[in-house]
Design a protein around this motif. Structure first.
Motif, PDB file in Angstrom:
ATOM      1  N   THR A 153       0.827  -1.200   0.000  1.00  0.00           N
ATOM      2  CA  THR A 153       0.000   0.000   0.000  1.00  0.00           C
ATOM      3  C   THR A 153       0.865   1.255   0.000  1.00  0.00           C
ATOM      4  O   THR A 153       0.620   2.197  -0.754  1.00  0.00           O
ATOM      5  N   VAL A 154       1.886   1.275   0.861  1.00  0.00           N
ATOM      6  CA  VAL A 154       2.771   2.429   0.947  1.00  0.00           C
ATOM      7  C   VAL A 154       3.452   2.667  -0.394  1.00  0.00           C
ATOM      8  O   VAL A 154       3.506   3.792  -0.897  1.00  0.00           O
ATOM      9  N   CYS A 155       3.964   1.604  -0.991  1.00  0.00           N
ATOM     10  CA  CYS A 155       4.680   1.747  -2.258  1.00  0.00           C
ATOM     11  C   CYS A 155       3.747   2.174  -3.387  1.00  0.00           C
ATOM     12  O   CYS A 155       4.139   2.973  -4.250  1.00  0.00           O
ATOM     13  N   GLN A 156       2.514   1.682  -3.388  1.00  0.00           N
ATOM     14  CA  GLN A 156       1.553   2.089  -4.408  1.00  0.00           C
ATOM     15  C   GLN A 156       1.218   3.573  -4.278  1.00  0.00           C
ATOM     16  O   GLN A 156       1.144   4.299  -5.271  1.00  0.00           O
ATOM     17  N   GLU A 157       1.029   4.032  -3.038  1.00  0.00           N
ATOM     18  CA  GLU A 157       0.740   5.447  -2.825  1.00  0.00           C
ATOM     19  C   GLU A 157       1.936   6.308  -3.226  1.00  0.00           C
ATOM     20  O   GLU A 157       1.771   7.410  -3.751  1.00  0.00           O
ATOM     21  N   LEU A 158       3.143   5.813  -2.974  1.00  0.00           N
ATOM     22  CA  LEU A 158       4.336   6.554  -3.351  1.00  0.00           C
ATOM     23  C   LEU A 158       4.419   6.696  -4.874  1.00  0.00           C
ATOM     24  O   LEU A 158       4.702   7.789  -5.395  1.00  0.00           O
ATOM     25  N   ILE A 159       4.160   5.622  -5.582  1.00  0.00           N
ATOM     26  CA  ILE A 159       4.147   5.671  -7.048  1.00  0.00           C
ATOM     27  C   ILE A 159       3.124   6.694  -7.538  1.00  0.00           C
ATOM     28  O   ILE A 159       3.391   7.493  -8.451  1.00  0.00           O
ATOM     29  N   GLU A 160       1.945   6.700  -6.927  1.00  0.00           N
ATOM     30  CA  GLU A 160       0.896   7.645  -7.332  1.00  0.00           C
ATOM     31  C   GLU A 160       1.345   9.086  -7.115  1.00  0.00           C
ATOM     32  O   GLU A 160       1.082   9.969  -7.937  1.00  0.00           O
ATOM     33  N   GLY A 161       2.019   9.341  -5.990  1.00  0.00           N
ATOM     34  CA  GLY A 161       2.528  10.680  -5.725  1.00  0.00           C
ATOM     35  C   GLY A 161       3.578  11.103  -6.735  1.00  0.00           C
ATOM     36  O   GLY A 161       3.593  12.248  -7.198  1.00  0.00           O
ATOM     37  N   LEU A 162       4.456  10.181  -7.098  1.00  0.00           N
ATOM     38  CA  LEU A 162       5.503  10.476  -8.080  1.00  0.00           C
ATOM     39  C   LEU A 162       4.910  10.740  -9.456  1.00  0.00           C
ATOM     40  O   LEU A 162       5.358  11.639 -10.180  1.00  0.00           O
ATOM     41  N   LEU A 163       3.885   9.969  -9.817  1.00  0.00           N
ATOM     42  CA  LEU A 163       3.232  10.176 -11.110  1.00  0.00           C
ATOM     43  C   LEU A 163       2.499  11.517 -11.141  1.00  0.00           C
ATOM     44  O   LEU A 163       2.445  12.184 -12.181  1.00  0.00           O
ATOM     45  N   ALA A 164       1.953  11.919  -9.988  1.00  0.00           N
ATOM     46  CA  ALA A 164       1.306  13.233  -9.903  1.00  0.00           C
ATOM     47  C   ALA A 164       2.328  14.342 -10.122  1.00  0.00           C
ATOM     48  O   ALA A 164       2.051  15.340 -10.794  1.00  0.00           O
ATOM     49  N   ALA A 165       3.526  14.160  -9.560  1.00  0.00           N
ATOM     50  CA  ALA A 165       4.593  15.143  -9.750  1.00  0.00           C
ATOM     51  C   ALA A 165       5.010  15.211 -11.212  1.00  0.00           C
ATOM     52  O   ALA A 165       5.258  16.299 -11.751  1.00  0.00           O
ATOM     53  N   ARG A 166       5.055  14.066 -11.854  1.00  0.00           N
ATOM     54  CA  ARG A 166       5.467  14.025 -13.259  1.00  0.00           C
ATOM     55  C   ARG A 166       4.436  14.696 -14.163  1.00  0.00           C
ATOM     56  O   ARG A 166       4.793  15.317 -15.167  1.00  0.00           O
ATOM     57  N   ALA A 167       3.168  14.613 -13.799  1.00  0.00           N
ATOM     58  CA  ALA A 167       2.099  15.119 -14.654  1.00  0.00           C
ATOM     59  C   ALA A 167       1.840  16.612 -14.493  1.00  0.00           C
ATOM     60  O   ALA A 167       1.211  17.228 -15.348  1.00  0.00           O
ATOM     61  N   ASP A 168       2.317  17.205 -13.403  1.00  0.00           N
ATOM     62  CA  ASP A 168       2.013  18.605 -13.097  1.00  0.00           C
ATOM     63  C   ASP A 168       3.179  19.497 -13.522  1.00  0.00           C
ATOM     64  O   ASP A 168       4.236  19.502 -12.876  1.00  0.00           O
ATOM     65  N   ALA A 169       2.982  20.272 -14.569  1.00  0.00           N
ATOM     66  CA  ALA A 169       4.055  21.116 -15.103  1.00  0.00           C
ATOM     67  C   ALA A 169       4.413  22.267 -14.171  1.00  0.00           C
ATOM     68  O   ALA A 169       5.464  22.895 -14.340  1.00  0.00           O
ATOM     69  N   THR A 170       3.554  22.572 -13.191  1.00  0.00           N
ATOM     70  CA  THR A 170       3.851  23.680 -12.280  1.00  0.00           C
ATOM     71  C   THR A 170       4.808  23.265 -11.161  1.00  0.00           C
ATOM     72  O   THR A 170       5.295  24.119 -10.416  1.00  0.00           O
ATOM     73  N   ILE A 171       5.059  21.984 -11.043  1.00  0.00           N
ATOM     74  CA  ILE A 171       6.011  21.492 -10.043  1.00  0.00           C
ATOM     75  C   ILE A 171       7.410  21.543 -10.632  1.00  0.00           C
ATOM     76  O   ILE A 171       7.689  20.943 -11.667  1.00  0.00           O
ATOM     77  N   GLU A 172       8.314  22.249  -9.959  1.00  0.00           N
ATOM     78  CA  GLU A 172       9.671  22.429 -10.467  1.00  0.00           C
ATOM     79  C   GLU A 172      10.720  21.687  -9.651  1.00  0.00           C
ATOM     80  O   GLU A 172      11.874  21.589 -10.062  1.00  0.00           O
TER      81      GLU A 172
END
Length: 216
Positions: A28-47
């Motif tokens: 569960t922890v690792c799945q949530e971590l992957i989701e957070g990383l993918l969110a970072a990758r998808a958001d162009a406003t995150i630098e």
């Protein structure tokens, strides 16, 4: 529903905080971590991204504070490390306490690392009679050099944060104010336009490899 990976923003910096209590499912922890990383990758406003963990004193030194890889496959854990390393904006790993095993391998996949002076580092797998199959043996030689990487992976002895900085495992060491220092580093990376520094792109010293294995 309980979440173990928390996302927050500080301007253009995304903070991914791993809260991994003993009762949490590693999957569960690792799945949530992957989701957070993918969110970072998808958001162009995150630098820039700060990757940190919440301490759980009851875990002491017996387990990986912030990320327990036990119970998940090498393939799944490598997906996490590959996603971190492949992000197009700098990832800063924030390190404290005993940084060992999977947590250290996670940090090595980040582009930059900052630690509090009291932190210690080790890859204990060899002393536990288990194999290192989640990236440490690939990243550490490129970061610290072949000779020192061999000492760390075959000896399993802990080193201080200052020694880790000397070896290139850590970029910045602070006495206190770790979180504030991590934000400062992240904002400096953004201001300077510093790109991700991926361990997989660092060259191995072939002359050192030949010296170490010349008698084989």
């Amino acid at each position: 529903m309980t979440y173990f990976v928390h996302l927050s923003r500080d301007g253009a910096v995304l903070v991914i905080e791993i809260d991994n209590p003993p009762a949490a499912s590693a999957q569960t922890v690792c799945q949530e971590l992957i989701e957070g990383l993918l969110a970072a990758r998808a958001d162009a406003t995150i630098e820039a991204v700060i990757l940190c963990a919440t301490n759980h004193p009851c875990e002491a030194d017996a387990e990986i504070t912030g990320l327990d890889l036990e119970g998940i496959s090498h393939s799944d854990s490598n997906d996490i490390f590959d996603t971190i390393e492949g992000l197009a904006r700098p990832v800063v790993a924030v390190l404290h306490g005993t940084v060992l095993g999977g947590r250290l391998e996670l940090a090595l996949s980040a582009h930059y690392r900052i630690a509090v002076a009291s932190a210690t580092f080790r890859l204990p797998d060899v002393k536990l009679d288990i194999s290192q199959g989640t990236g440490g043996t690939q990243h550490l030689p490129r970061i610290a050099g072949i000779r020192d990487a061999l000492d760390r992976t075959t000896g399993g002895t802990p080193i201080s944060a200052c020694k880790a900085q000397e070896l290139g495992i850590v970029d910045v060491v602070v006495e206190d104010g770790l979180r504030e220092a991590a934000f400062k580093l992240a904002h400096e990376l953004i201001a300077n336009g510093t790109p991700p520094r991926r361990a997989r792109n660092l060259s191995l010293d072939r002359s050192v490899i030949r010296a170490n294995f010349s008698n084989n």
